[in-house]
Scaffold this motif. Structure first.
Motif, PDB file in Angstrom:
ATOM      1  N   ASP A 103       0.821  -1.216   0.000  1.00 15.24           N
ATOM      2  CA  ASP A 103       0.000   0.000   0.000  1.00 15.24           C
ATOM      3  C   ASP A 103       0.855   1.267   0.000  1.00 15.24           C
ATOM      4  N   SER A 104       0.205   2.387  -0.247  1.00 15.77           N
ATOM      5  CA  SER A 104       0.830   3.704  -0.198  1.00 15.77           C
ATOM      6  C   SER A 104       0.684   4.325   1.185  1.00 15.77           C
ATOM      7  N   GLU A 105       1.415   5.413   1.399  1.00 15.36           N
ATOM      8  CA  GLU A 105       1.171   6.273   2.562  1.00 15.36           C
ATOM      9  C   GLU A 105       0.555   7.575   2.046  1.00 15.36           C
ATOM     10  N   GLU A 106      -0.046   8.335   2.936  1.00 19.95           N
ATOM     11  CA  GLU A 106      -0.873   9.462   2.530  1.00 19.95           C
ATOM     12  C   GLU A 106      -0.088  10.708   2.135  1.00 19.95           C
ATOM     13  N   VAL A 107       1.190  10.785   2.502  1.00 23.05           N
ATOM     14  CA  VAL A 107       1.945  12.015   2.303  1.00 23.05           C
ATOM     15  C   VAL A 107       2.457  12.138   0.872  1.00 23.05           C
ATOM     16  N   THR A 108       3.179  11.108   0.401  1.00 21.31           N
ATOM     17  CA  THR A 108       3.731  11.146  -0.958  1.00 21.31           C
ATOM     18  C   THR A 108       2.951  10.271  -1.930  1.00 21.31           C
ATOM     19  N   TRP A 109       2.001   9.505  -1.441  1.00 20.65           N
ATOM     20  CA  TRP A 109       1.186   8.572  -2.226  1.00 20.65           C
ATOM     21  C   TRP A 109       2.003   7.374  -2.716  1.00 20.65           C
ATOM     22  N   ASN A 110       3.244   7.264  -2.232  1.00 18.14           N
ATOM     23  CA  ASN A 110       4.114   6.175  -2.657  1.00 18.14           C
ATOM     24  C   ASN A 110       4.179   5.073  -1.603  1.00 18.14           C
ATOM     25  N   MET A 111       5.029   4.086  -1.836  1.00 13.52           N
ATOM     26  CA  MET A 111       5.098   2.905  -0.989  1.00 13.52           C
ATOM     27  C   MET A 111       5.256   3.262   0.488  1.00 13.52           C
ATOM     28  N   CYS A 112       4.421   2.648   1.311  1.00  8.32           N
ATOM     29  CA  CYS A 112       4.441   2.896   2.754  1.00  8.32           C
ATOM     30  C   CYS A 112       5.564   2.078   3.402  1.00  8.32           C
ATOM     31  N   ILE A 295      -5.312  16.200  -7.925  1.00 10.46           N
ATOM     32  CA  ILE A 295      -6.085  16.630  -6.760  1.00 10.46           C
ATOM     33  C   ILE A 295      -6.758  15.426  -6.124  1.00 10.46           C
ATOM     34  N   LYS A 296      -7.097  15.573  -4.858  1.00  7.12           N
ATOM     35  CA  LYS A 296      -7.920  14.580  -4.161  1.00  7.12           C
ATOM     36  C   LYS A 296      -9.158  15.297  -3.643  1.00  7.12           C
ATOM     37  N   VAL A 297     -10.312  14.692  -3.896  1.00  5.23           N
ATOM     38  CA  VAL A 297     -11.588  15.295  -3.506  1.00  5.23           C
ATOM     39  C   VAL A 297     -12.176  14.528  -2.325  1.00  5.23           C
ATOM     40  N   ASP A 298     -12.397  15.217  -1.229  1.00  2.00           N
ATOM     41  CA  ASP A 298     -13.085  14.652  -0.066  1.00  2.00           C
ATOM     42  C   ASP A 298     -14.550  15.032  -0.195  1.00  2.00           C
ATOM     43  N   GLU A 299     -15.354  14.091  -0.656  1.00  2.00           N
ATOM     44  CA  GLU A 299     -16.749  14.425  -0.956  1.00  2.00           C
ATOM     45  C   GLU A 299     -17.569  14.719   0.290  1.00  2.00           C
ATOM     46  N   SER A 300     -17.055  14.371   1.483  1.00  2.00           N
ATOM     47  CA  SER A 300     -17.770  14.719   2.709  1.00  2.00           C
ATOM     48  C   SER A 300     -17.650  16.214   3.017  1.00  2.00           C
ATOM     49  N   LYS A 301     -16.624  16.856   2.408  1.00  2.00           N
ATOM     50  CA  LYS A 301     -16.428  18.294   2.621  1.00  2.00           C
ATOM     51  C   LYS A 301     -16.713  19.108   1.365  1.00  2.00           C
ATOM     52  N   ALA A 302     -16.445  18.506   0.212  1.00  2.00           N
ATOM     53  CA  ALA A 302     -16.710  19.198  -1.051  1.00  2.00           C
ATOM     54  C   ALA A 302     -18.180  19.029  -1.429  1.00  2.00           C
ATOM     55  N   SER A 303     -18.615  19.833  -2.344  1.00  2.00           N
ATOM     56  CA  SER A 303     -20.016  19.747  -2.787  1.00  2.00           C
ATOM     57  C   SER A 303     -20.162  18.855  -4.012  1.00  2.00           C
ATOM     58  N   PHE A 304     -19.140  18.072  -4.311  1.00  4.65           N
ATOM     59  CA  PHE A 304     -19.153  17.229  -5.509  1.00  4.65           C
ATOM     60  C   PHE A 304     -18.228  16.034  -5.318  1.00  4.65           C
ATOM     61  N   LYS A 305     -18.314  15.097  -6.240  1.00  3.32           N
ATOM     62  CA  LYS A 305     -17.438  13.937  -6.266  1.00  3.32           C
ATOM     63  C   LYS A 305     -16.386  14.112  -7.360  1.00  3.32           C
ATOM     64  N   ARG A 306     -15.304  13.375  -7.238  1.00  2.00           N
ATOM     65  CA  ARG A 306     -14.255  13.392  -8.255  1.00  2.00           C
ATOM     66  C   ARG A 306     -14.812  13.168  -9.637  1.00  2.00           C
ATOM     67  N   GLU A 307     -15.693  12.177  -9.762  1.00  2.00           N
ATOM     68  CA  GLU A 307     -16.208  11.805 -11.076  1.00  2.00           C
ATOM     69  C   GLU A 307     -17.081  12.899 -11.674  1.00  2.00           C
ATOM     70  N   ASP A 308     -17.732  13.677 -10.837  1.00  6.40           N
ATOM     71  CA  ASP A 308     -18.542  14.798 -11.332  1.00  6.40           C
ATOM     72  C   ASP A 308     -17.661  15.804 -12.080  1.00  6.40           C
ATOM     73  N   ASP A 346      -8.422   4.508  -1.639  1.00  3.51           N
ATOM     74  CA  ASP A 346      -9.039   5.816  -1.424  1.00  3.51           C
ATOM     75  C   ASP A 346      -8.512   6.835  -2.439  1.00  3.51           C
ATOM     76  N   LEU A 347      -7.209   6.779  -2.717  1.00 12.40           N
ATOM     77  CA  LEU A 347      -6.633   7.681  -3.716  1.00 12.40           C
ATOM     78  C   LEU A 347      -7.241   7.430  -5.089  1.00 12.40           C
ATOM     79  N   PHE A 348      -7.387   6.178  -5.443  1.00 13.00           N
ATOM     80  CA  PHE A 348      -7.973   5.836  -6.741  1.00 13.00           C
ATOM     81  C   PHE A 348      -9.418   6.307  -6.840  1.00 13.00           C
ATOM     82  N   ASN A 349     -10.171   6.142  -5.775  1.00 13.62           N
ATOM     83  CA  ASN A 349     -11.593   6.495  -5.795  1.00 13.62           C
ATOM     84  C   ASN A 349     -11.846   7.996  -5.779  1.00 13.62           C
ATOM     85  N   ASN A 350     -10.882   8.752  -5.245  1.00 17.75           N
ATOM     86  CA  ASN A 350     -11.137  10.185  -5.033  1.00 17.75           C
ATOM     87  C   ASN A 350     -10.125  11.121  -5.687  1.00 17.75           C
TER      88      ASN A 350
END
Length: 377
Positions: A103-112, A295-308, A346-350
């Motif tokens: 898996d990745s880590e959240e900071v660089t999105w690379n190998m954890c 970019i990464k979209v947090d749909e719980s805070k944004a008014s839209f989803k990545r796919e939108d 999560d990165l892939f989905n958002n």
């Protein structure tokens, strides 16, 4: 229909034709010649390294040769970053080896590093010490390289850097592609510089480069006739293609600056948009070429989803793409072991890659700005 705005299109500098014409004028049309050796020297100088560079037909070929030179054979296990393009993992199967994804880590999105060491310990406990680690510098962002190198050294496992996306990126002032036992560079059509198709292997020693080139040119033995004692590959870069590369090296620094400008362009667009994070360096140790701005979209805070947003851009003929789909979710790789939680999922989905080319015009940037502004409104 409005003209297409591409995610990352080739950007010529102007002198590529000069080198190609020289190859024609001197009849160096073979897969060797002054452009090949010159391009290798240009890359070595740019990387500011004592390591050796060999020009190849692709970055994938470089990873494959790196595995061979690391002693990977059928049945061996190779740890690979899950969040990457399939070219990072496919060569493992070329060798008949077994991928183990991390898996990745959240900071660089690379190998954890945490999951990497957990994977190594578990594989050893199961009687199978991994033979190599394939680390990717995703979208040009250097990985947590100090920690990864320390773990590789601790367990005496070869480290192969997939720096296909990271030419010009540095960690603590040292270039990506110079940390591992071997590294792969890519000059595919969408990379920060391109030879239309091509790559390079970075080797620790002149002896390992010599072996890599031997394997890349069909492993022909030193004999007057054609004799082969090892399996070889047709992996060498042609002198014509290398001529494009020589011209591109003249504008590499400029292209890096322009890509970084594009990342700032998106930071300005999304600076006041809740729930949208523009991918950036965590601190001054990291310098990314920002090959792609993401970019990464947090749909719980944004008014839209990545796919939108992706679809809104698509409707205006502007290309954007989701982040890489993790390897452990791919049909061809889903049966193999995976260590981690759900960071890369999560990165892939958002996550979304946005148009990032160094040749985007002022008018194209204005179009992107207007479309995103209209969408957010």
């Amino acid at each position: 229909m409005k003209s297409r705005i591409w995610l990352s299109s080739p950007h010529m500098g102007g002198n590529e034709l000069k080198y190609i014409q020289e190859a024609f004028d001197t009849n160096w049309i073979a897969p060797l010649g002054p452009n090949v050796t010159g391009f290798e020297a240009d890359l070595k100088q740019f990387l500011n390294t004592d390591k050796e560079v060999g020009a190849l037909s692709s970055g994938t070929a470089a990873i494959h040769l790196g595995l061979i030179l690391s002693g990977v054979v059928a049945g061996d296990e190779v740890i690979c970053q899950s969040m990457t393009f399939s070219a990072s993992a496919n060569p493992i199967l070329y060798q008949g080896a077994i991928p183990v994804f991390v898996d990745s880590e959240e900071v660089t999105w690379n190998m954890c590093p945490i999951h990497l060491e957990a994977a190594i310990k578990d594989r050893i406990a199961n009687g199978k010490k991994p033979k190599a680690i394939i680390l990717v510098h995703l979208y040009g962002m250097p990985a947590k390289i100090d920690q990864i190198v320390a773990i590789a050294n601790k367990y005496e496992i070869a480290l192969i850097e997939d720096a296909a996306e990271a030419l010009g990126s540095t960690y603590k002032g040292k270039n990506c592609g110079t940390f591992g036992s071997y590294a792969a560079l890519s000059f595919n059509g969408n990379k920060i510089i391109t030879t239309s198709g091509g790559g390079a292997i970075v080797c620790n020693t002149s002896a390992s480069k010599k072996k890599a080139i031997f394997l890349a040119t069909q492993a022909r033995d030193d004999a007057a006739h054609y004799q082969h004692s090892e399996i070889g590959y047709n992996y060498r870069m042609s002198n014509i293609v290398a001529g494009i590369g020589r011209g591109q090296m003249e504008v590499l620094d400029k292209h890096i600056s322009l890509r970084r400008d594009m990342q700032q362009f998106y930071k300005n667009i999304f600076k006041d948009v809740a729930g949208v994070t523009v991918f950036e360096e965590p601190n001054d140790d990291y310098f990314s070429n920002h090959w792609l701005s993401c970019i990464k979209v947090d749909e719980s805070k944004a008014s839209f989803k990545r796919e939108d947003l992706r679809l809104a851009l698509w409707e205006e003929n502007i290309e954007s793409r989701p982040l890489w789909k993790p390897m452990h979710l791919q049909p061809i790789f889903e049966k193999y072991a995976y260590y981690g939680t759900n960071i890369c999922e999560d990165l892939f989905n958002n996550g979304l890659c946005l148009p990032s080319g160094s040749n985007l015009t002022t008018q194209e940037k204005e179009r992107i700005t207007q479309v995103i502004a209209a969408f957010l409104a």
